[in-house]
Design a protein around this motif. Structure first.
Motif, PDB file in Angstrom:
ATOM      1  N   VAL A 126     -12.815  19.757  26.488  1.00  0.00           N
ATOM      2  CA  VAL A 126     -12.257  20.312  25.579  1.00  0.00           C
ATOM      3  C   VAL A 126     -12.901  22.039  25.564  1.00  0.00           C
ATOM      4  O   VAL A 126     -11.894  22.917  25.365  1.00  0.00           O
ATOM      5  N   GLY A 127     -14.029  22.170  25.638  1.00  0.00           N
ATOM      6  CA  GLY A 127     -14.582  23.251  25.637  1.00  0.00           C
ATOM      7  C   GLY A 127     -14.100  24.082  26.655  1.00  0.00           C
ATOM      8  O   GLY A 127     -13.729  25.395  26.602  1.00  0.00           O
ATOM      9  N   ASN A 128     -13.825  23.562  27.818  1.00  0.00           N
ATOM     10  CA  ASN A 128     -13.286  24.510  29.168  1.00  0.00           C
ATOM     11  C   ASN A 128     -12.122  24.689  28.917  1.00  0.00           C
ATOM     12  O   ASN A 128     -11.400  25.912  29.219  1.00  0.00           O
ATOM     13  N   ALA A 129     -11.067  23.683  28.228  1.00  0.00           N
ATOM     14  CA  ALA A 129      -9.708  23.961  27.948  1.00  0.00           C
ATOM     15  C   ALA A 129      -9.582  25.292  27.183  1.00  0.00           C
ATOM     16  O   ALA A 129      -8.739  25.982  26.917  1.00  0.00           O
ATOM     17  N   LEU A 130     -10.601  25.332  25.934  1.00  0.00           N
ATOM     18  CA  LEU A 130     -10.407  26.505  25.221  1.00  0.00           C
ATOM     19  C   LEU A 130     -11.290  27.799  25.546  1.00  0.00           C
ATOM     20  O   LEU A 130     -11.270  28.477  24.933  1.00  0.00           O
ATOM     21  N   ASN A 131     -11.778  27.651  26.755  1.00  0.00           N
ATOM     22  CA  ASN A 131     -12.374  28.687  27.597  1.00  0.00           C
ATOM     23  C   ASN A 131     -13.517  29.188  26.418  1.00  0.00           C
ATOM     24  O   ASN A 131     -13.915  30.307  26.509  1.00  0.00           O
ATOM     25  N   MET A 132     -14.395  28.045  26.305  1.00  0.00           N
ATOM     26  CA  MET A 132     -15.505  28.324  25.596  1.00  0.00           C
ATOM     27  C   MET A 132     -16.655  27.435  26.142  1.00  0.00           C
ATOM     28  O   MET A 132     -16.288  26.562  26.909  1.00  0.00           O
ATOM     29  N   LYS A 133     -17.842  27.548  25.931  1.00  0.00           N
ATOM     30  CA  LYS A 133     -18.927  27.132  26.399  1.00  0.00           C
ATOM     31  C   LYS A 133     -19.528  26.041  25.544  1.00  0.00           C
ATOM     32  O   LYS A 133     -19.504  26.134  24.141  1.00  0.00           O
ATOM     33  N   PHE A 134     -19.475  24.710  25.885  1.00  0.00           N
ATOM     34  CA  PHE A 134     -19.907  23.631  25.089  1.00  0.00           C
ATOM     35  C   PHE A 134     -21.582  23.524  25.277  1.00  0.00           C
ATOM     36  O   PHE A 134     -22.218  23.552  26.258  1.00  0.00           O
ATOM     37  N   ILE A 135     -22.404  23.906  24.191  1.00  0.00           N
ATOM     38  CA  ILE A 135     -23.886  23.767  23.985  1.00  0.00           C
ATOM     39  C   ILE A 135     -24.437  22.472  23.317  1.00  0.00           C
ATOM     40  O   ILE A 135     -23.846  22.109  22.391  1.00  0.00           O
ATOM     41  N   TYR A 136     -25.156  21.909  23.975  1.00  0.00           N
ATOM     42  CA  TYR A 136     -25.728  20.648  23.603  1.00  0.00           C
ATOM     43  C   TYR A 136     -27.435  20.597  23.549  1.00  0.00           C
ATOM     44  O   TYR A 136     -27.727  21.147  24.585  1.00  0.00           O
ATOM     45  N   GLY A 137     -27.888  20.068  22.696  1.00  0.00           N
ATOM     46  CA  GLY A 137     -29.544  20.201  22.854  1.00  0.00           C
ATOM     47  C   GLY A 137     -30.079  19.729  21.523  1.00  0.00           C
ATOM     48  O   GLY A 137     -29.653  19.052  20.392  1.00  0.00           O
ATOM     49  N   PHE A 138     -31.456  19.820  21.380  1.00  0.00           N
ATOM     50  CA  PHE A 138     -32.232  19.477  20.411  1.00  0.00           C
ATOM     51  C   PHE A 138     -33.231  20.583  20.197  1.00  0.00           C
ATOM     52  O   PHE A 138     -33.605  21.128  20.986  1.00  0.00           O
ATOM     53  N   ILE A 139     -33.315  20.786  18.823  1.00  0.00           N
ATOM     54  CA  ILE A 139     -34.517  21.664  18.447  1.00  0.00           C
ATOM     55  C   ILE A 139     -35.195  21.273  17.371  1.00  0.00           C
ATOM     56  O   ILE A 139     -34.731  20.267  16.613  1.00  0.00           O
ATOM     57  N   PRO A 140     -36.525  21.536  17.400  1.00  0.00           N
ATOM     58  CA  PRO A 140     -37.336  20.819  16.248  1.00  0.00           C
ATOM     59  C   PRO A 140     -37.012  21.145  15.010  1.00  0.00           C
ATOM     60  O   PRO A 140     -36.658  22.395  14.791  1.00  0.00           O
ATOM     61  N   LYS A 141     -37.161  20.396  13.958  1.00  0.00           N
ATOM     62  CA  LYS A 141     -36.528  20.501  12.519  1.00  0.00           C
ATOM     63  C   LYS A 141     -37.593  21.862  11.926  1.00  0.00           C
ATOM     64  O   LYS A 141     -36.957  22.435  11.088  1.00  0.00           O
ATOM     65  N   ASP A 142     -38.670  21.635  12.287  1.00  0.00           N
ATOM     66  CA  ASP A 142     -39.530  22.561  11.677  1.00  0.00           C
ATOM     67  C   ASP A 142     -40.650  23.201  12.802  1.00  0.00           C
ATOM     68  O   ASP A 142     -41.348  22.419  13.278  1.00  0.00           O
ATOM     69  N   GLY A 143     -40.239  24.564  12.854  1.00  0.00           N
ATOM     70  CA  GLY A 143     -41.149  25.328  14.049  1.00  0.00           C
ATOM     71  C   GLY A 143     -40.895  24.862  15.576  1.00  0.00           C
ATOM     72  O   GLY A 143     -39.631  25.215  16.025  1.00  0.00           O
ATOM     73  N   THR A 144     -41.828  24.645  16.131  1.00  0.00           N
ATOM     74  CA  THR A 144     -41.748  24.582  17.546  1.00  0.00           C
ATOM     75  C   THR A 144     -42.225  23.315  18.362  1.00  0.00           C
ATOM     76  O   THR A 144     -42.422  22.353  17.523  1.00  0.00           O
ATOM     77  N   ILE A 145     -41.765  22.825  19.529  1.00  0.00           N
ATOM     78  CA  ILE A 145     -42.470  21.489  20.166  1.00  0.00           C
ATOM     79  C   ILE A 145     -43.912  21.703  19.713  1.00  0.00           C
ATOM     80  O   ILE A 145     -44.565  20.578  19.620  1.00  0.00           O
ATOM     81  N   GLU A 146     -44.686  22.751  20.037  1.00  0.00           N
ATOM     82  CA  GLU A 146     -46.088  22.847  20.092  1.00  0.00           C
ATOM     83  C   GLU A 146     -46.381  22.402  18.792  1.00  0.00           C
ATOM     84  O   GLU A 146     -47.481  21.702  18.368  1.00  0.00           O
ATOM     85  N   SER A 147     -45.952  22.656  17.623  1.00  0.00           N
ATOM     86  CA  SER A 147     -46.317  22.459  16.383  1.00  0.00           C
ATOM     87  C   SER A 147     -46.020  21.246  15.928  1.00  0.00           C
ATOM     88  O   SER A 147     -46.669  20.585  15.270  1.00  0.00           O
ATOM     89  N   LEU A 148     -45.003  20.510  16.682  1.00  0.00           N
ATOM     90  CA  LEU A 148     -44.564  19.024  16.578  1.00  0.00           C
ATOM     91  C   LEU A 148     -45.611  18.305  17.199  1.00  0.00           C
ATOM     92  O   LEU A 148     -46.488  17.287  16.475  1.00  0.00           O
ATOM     93  N   VAL A 149     -46.217  18.724  18.294  1.00  0.00           N
ATOM     94  CA  VAL A 149     -47.299  18.116  18.797  1.00  0.00           C
ATOM     95  C   VAL A 149     -48.483  17.967  18.206  1.00  0.00           C
ATOM     96  O   VAL A 149     -49.354  17.137  18.068  1.00  0.00           O
ATOM     97  N   ASN A 150     -48.861  19.413  17.516  1.00  0.00           N
ATOM     98  CA  ASN A 150     -50.034  19.680  16.856  1.00  0.00           C
ATOM     99  C   ASN A 150     -49.784  18.920  15.553  1.00  0.00           C
ATOM    100  O   ASN A 150     -50.906  18.114  15.154  1.00  0.00           O
ATOM    101  N   LEU A 151     -48.814  18.574  14.926  1.00  0.00           N
ATOM    102  CA  LEU A 151     -48.879  17.691  13.542  1.00  0.00           C
ATOM    103  C   LEU A 151     -49.100  16.242  13.902  1.00  0.00           C
ATOM    104  O   LEU A 151     -49.707  15.679  13.269  1.00  0.00           O
TER     105      LEU A 151
END
Length: 153
Positions: A78-103
């Motif tokens: 659908v993104g291609n048909a609309l001439n748009m990039k589809f973005i998919y991923g995960f981001i930490p809820k709070d801060g960074t991956i490093e802060s997640l590991v620290n916690l």
């Protein structure tokens, strides 16, 4: 030489830094496909033509997206048909991956040290708060350095 796992975490955090504000984006009630299509004043027939699908198939895509039952590949199409990039991923809820590991490391270290200290107290060998905190910090640092799988139990 830097710890390889630490370097990987830092690199991932750098990649994810561009998406920090994405956590502020709310998914529209009818989903992105419907919202973008209607905002562009595009009919289901028109989008269907771009995807070689029927109007009804587009309606199903929109319904499936809104209920979370759509595939990533379909969203890419659908993104291609609309001439748009589809973005998919995960981001930490709070801060960074490093802060997640620290916690997680600090919680695991605290659990281990406090359990051990409790056993030592029963034998009248407990340690004071200052030593306890230092031991927790040292163990947390070791857990982070080794990136033990038990971190995620």
């Amino acid at each position: 030489m830097r710890n390889k796992k630490k370097l990987l975490i830092e690199q991932l955090d750098q990649k994810l830094a561009n998406f920090k504000d994405a956590g502020m984006v709310l998914i529209p009630q009818k989903g992105w496909v419907n919202t973008i299509r209607t905002t562009l004043n595009m009919t289901r027939d028109q989008l269907g033509t771009k995807l070689s699908l029927t109007k009804g198939a587009i309606q199903k895509i929109e319904e499936r997206e809104a209920t979370g039952q759509i595939t990533i590949n379909k969203l890419k199409d659908v993104g291609n048909a609309l001439n748009m990039k589809f973005i998919y991923g995960f981001i930490p809820k709070d801060g960074t991956i490093e802060s997640l590991v620290n916690l997680k490391a600090e919680k695991l270290a605290q659990k281990i040290v406090l359990r051990t200290n409790q056993n030592m107290k029963l034998e009248d060998q407990g340690i004071g708060d200052e030593k306890l905190n230092k031991t927790i910090k040292e163990l947390a640092d070791e857990i982070k350095r080794e990136m033990k799988k038990s971190l995620w139990d």
